[in-house]
Design an enzyme around this catalytic site. Structure first.
Site, PDB file in Angstrom:
ATOM      1  CG  HIS A  33      -2.518  -0.543  -3.945  1.00 25.50           C
ATOM      2  ND1 HIS A  33      -3.438   0.277  -3.733  1.00 25.50           N
ATOM      3  CD2 HIS A  33      -2.440  -1.149  -2.730  1.00 25.50           C
ATOM      4  CE1 HIS A  33      -3.588   0.422  -2.456  1.00 25.50           C
ATOM      5  NE2 HIS A  33      -3.186  -0.633  -2.011  1.00 25.50           N
ATOM      6  CD  GLU A  80      -3.662   3.267  -6.560  1.00 26.75           C
ATOM      7  OE1 GLU A  80      -3.931   4.616  -6.467  1.00 26.75           O
ATOM      8  OE2 GLU A  80      -3.433   2.583  -5.364  1.00 26.75           O
ATOM      9  CB  SER A 122      -1.012  -0.153   1.317  1.00 23.14           C
ATOM     10  OG  SER A 122      -1.651  -0.985   1.243  1.00 23.14           O
ATOM     11  CG  ASN A 178      -4.718   3.711   0.117  1.00 22.25           C
ATOM     12  OD1 ASN A 178      -5.994   3.332  -0.057  1.00 22.25           O
ATOM     13  ND2 ASN A 178      -4.054   2.872   0.048  1.00 22.25           N
TER      14      ASN A 178
HETATM   15  N1  NAD Z   1      -5.614  -5.156   4.440  1.00 12.01           N
HETATM   16  C1  NAD Z   1      -5.855  -3.965   3.446  1.00 12.01           C
HETATM   17  O1  NAD Z   1      -7.020  -3.613   3.358  1.00 12.01           O
HETATM   18  C2  NAD Z   1      -4.893  -3.990   2.339  1.00 12.01           C
HETATM   19  C3  NAD Z   1      -5.433  -3.279   1.250  1.00 12.01           C
HETATM   20  C4  NAD Z   1      -4.439  -3.269   0.172  1.00 12.01           C
HETATM   21  C5  NAD Z   1      -3.114  -3.611   0.132  1.00 12.01           C
HETATM   22  N2  NAD Z   1      -2.789  -4.159   1.311  1.00 12.01           N
HETATM   23  C6  NAD Z   1      -1.410  -4.628   1.461  1.00 12.01           C
HETATM   24  O2  NAD Z   1      -1.406  -6.060   1.193  1.00 12.01           O
HETATM   25  C7  NAD Z   1      -0.249  -6.814   2.100  1.00 12.01           C
HETATM   26  C8  NAD Z   1      -0.842  -7.848   2.740  1.00 12.01           C
HETATM   27  O3  NAD Z   1      -1.809  -7.400   3.493  1.00 12.01           O
HETATM   28  P1  NAD Z   1      -2.820  -8.320   4.340  1.00 12.01           P
HETATM   29  O4  NAD Z   1      -4.079  -7.417   4.848  1.00 12.01           O
HETATM   30  O5  NAD Z   1      -3.456  -9.438   3.375  1.00 12.01           O
HETATM   31  O6  NAD Z   1      -1.857  -8.883   5.447  1.00 12.01           O
HETATM   32  P2  NAD Z   1      -2.310 -10.350   6.256  1.00 12.01           P
HETATM   33  O7  NAD Z   1      -1.535 -10.094   7.612  1.00 12.01           O
HETATM   34  O8  NAD Z   1      -3.664 -10.713   6.377  1.00 12.01           O
HETATM   35  O9  NAD Z   1      -1.332 -11.436   5.327  1.00 12.01           O
HETATM   36  C9  NAD Z   1      -0.020 -11.489   5.211  1.00 12.01           C
HETATM   37  C10 NAD Z   1       0.227 -12.844   5.171  1.00 12.01           C
HETATM   38  O10 NAD Z   1       1.753 -12.904   4.607  1.00 12.01           O
HETATM   39  C11 NAD Z   1       2.190 -14.197   5.144  1.00 12.01           C
HETATM   40  N3  NAD Z   1       3.680 -14.135   5.297  1.00 12.01           N
HETATM   41  C12 NAD Z   1       4.428 -13.117   6.059  1.00 12.01           C
HETATM   42  N4  NAD Z   1       5.547 -13.329   5.707  1.00 12.01           N
HETATM   43  C13 NAD Z   1       5.821 -14.182   4.811  1.00 12.01           C
HETATM   44  C14 NAD Z   1       6.935 -14.786   3.908  1.00 12.01           C
HETATM   45  N5  NAD Z   1       8.107 -14.582   4.237  1.00 12.01           N
HETATM   46  N6  NAD Z   1       6.590 -15.708   3.050  1.00 12.01           N
HETATM   47  C15 NAD Z   1       5.395 -16.054   2.871  1.00 12.01           C
HETATM   48  N7  NAD Z   1       4.331 -15.580   3.409  1.00 12.01           N
HETATM   49  C16 NAD Z   1       4.488 -14.747   4.518  1.00 12.01           C
HETATM   50  C17 NAD Z   1       1.665 -14.248   6.553  1.00 12.01           C
HETATM   51  O11 NAD Z   1       1.713 -15.651   7.056  1.00 12.01           O
HETATM   52  C18 NAD Z   1       0.158 -13.899   6.156  1.00 12.01           C
HETATM   53  O12 NAD Z   1      -0.699 -15.047   6.003  1.00 12.01           O
HETATM   54  C19 NAD Z   1       0.232  -5.567   2.583  1.00 12.01           C
HETATM   55  O13 NAD Z   1       1.468  -5.081   1.817  1.00 12.01           O
HETATM   56  C20 NAD Z   1      -0.614  -4.487   2.695  1.00 12.01           C
HETATM   57  O14 NAD Z   1      -0.215  -3.146   3.048  1.00 12.01           O
HETATM   58  C21 NAD Z   1      -3.534  -4.517   2.536  1.00 12.01           C
END
Ligand code: NAD
Length: 291
Positions: free
Chosen positions: A139, A151, A118, A190
């Site tokens: 994104h 995005e 993000s 964002n």
């Molecule tokens: N939550 C939102 O609304 C949102 C929206 C857009 C973008 N994002 C971005 O998406 C990304 C993920 O966010 P999320 O909300 O899905 O997080 P989340 O915590 O739900 O999931 C992250 C996952 O990554 C895994 N992980 C961590 N280290 C790892 C590794 N070394 N190898 C493999 N897997 C690994 C974890 O076990 C977990 O299952 C972030 O960069 C976040 O900024 C989130």
């Protein structure tokens, strides 16, 4: 070369959503996470969401056919099969950089490497690879199966051909690509959204309006489906806090300075829907209390 096989790193909220929309579009997915537990949780969420789409008549294929397109793995041994890898792990620079270094070694030389970050600059992830021209941001928005905009973000070294392939890929998922020509923290959407979120929190801090009233007003006056606090609970207060901090640190623009009330709620573990409490409280089945 069309993208027909994808390697996804991270099976959490966003990674599982991306795996689902790829599988629904006929793309073969290899879904990776650090252990079996988050993978099982992600696959359960995907099956639940696919069932909902089928119930509503929005998918014509059987659940089994869609689910069979997603294979799972806890290492990078099959990353070389993919035309594109998408990193979707925690918003931590060092974790993401290490994954980009590993993906660069494991993936085919012509494969694209994307991040769903993000706020982290794509350029700093691309710097971990020997193929910065093939690295881009994709994104997606939460919840991925529902939200139409994605995005497509250019880092300093991203080639135009990579941007074009990224846009085509998003189109193939039935979504709308939004071009972002520079990887500034928060990208386009964002940055716009967070300014109004910060303002809404400050108005609550100053006692000028209440959370539920502001949400109701924004929904009714501006024709939005959700108000800023409802959206904030869905996204996660910690996620918005992290994005605001990153944008503020880079820009020193006070419009993005995280309000104290948001900081205190994050410290108290009131992170939104995922912890059962944020701006609102939720029951175990995710229903908003008192709604
Ligand atoms: N939550 C939102 O609304 C949102 C929206 C857009 C973008 N994002 C971005 O998406 C990304 C993920 O966010 P999320 O909300 O899905 O997080 P989340 O915590 O739900 O999931 C992250 C996952 O990554 C895994 N992980 C961590 N280290 C790892 C590794 N070394 N190898 C493999 N897997 C690994 C974890 O076990 C977990 O299952 C972030 O960069 C976040 O900024 C989130």
């Amino acid at each position: 070369m069309s993208i027909d096989r994808i390697f996804i790193v991270g099976a959490g909220l966003m990674g599982s959503g991306i795996a689902q929309v790829c599988a629904q579009s006929g793309i073969q997915v290899i879904l990776n996470d650090i252990s079996q537990e988050p993978i099982d949780k992600g696959m359960k969420n995907i099956a639940w969401s696919v069932d909902k789409f089928i119930e509503k008549g929005k998918l014509s294929e059987d659940r089994e056919i869609i689910m069979a397109r997603i294979e799972t793995i806890t290492d990078f041994s099959r990353a070389s099969e993919a035309n594109m890898a998408i990193e979707v792990v925690f918003e931590k620079m060092d974790v993401k950089q290490e994954i980009f270094r590993k993906l660069d070694e494991a993936c085919k030389p012509d494969a694209l490497l994307a991040s769903n970050t993000s706020a982290i600059p794509i350029t700093e992830l691309a710097a971990m690879t020997k193929r910065p021209e093939k690295v881009l941001g994709l994104h997606f928005f939460n919840p991925v199966p529902m939200m139409q905009a994605v995005e497509v973000v250019r880092g300093v070294g991203t080639a135009e051909e990579t941007m074009q392939r990224g846009m085509d890929f998003i189109g193939r998922l039935g979504k709308e690509p939004i071009r972002v020509e520079s990887d500034v923290p928060g990208f386009l959407l964002n940055r716009i959204n967070l300014v109004s979120y910060v303002e809404a929190i400050r108005l609550v801090e100053q006692g000028i309006g209440a959370v539920a009233d502001i949400d109701k007003g924004v929904r009714l006056a501006f024709g939005r489906r959700m108000g800023p606090f409802e959206t904030g609970d869905l996204v996660g207060l910690d996620v918005s806090y992290g994005a605001l901090t990153a944008i503020y640190e880079e820009s020193k623009d006070m419009r993005y300075y995280p309000p104290q009330l948001l900081r205190r709620k994050v410290k108290a573990g009131q992170l939104g829907r995922k912890t059962g409490r944020g701006w609102y409280e939720y029951t175990d089945d995710g229903t908003q209390k008192g709604a």
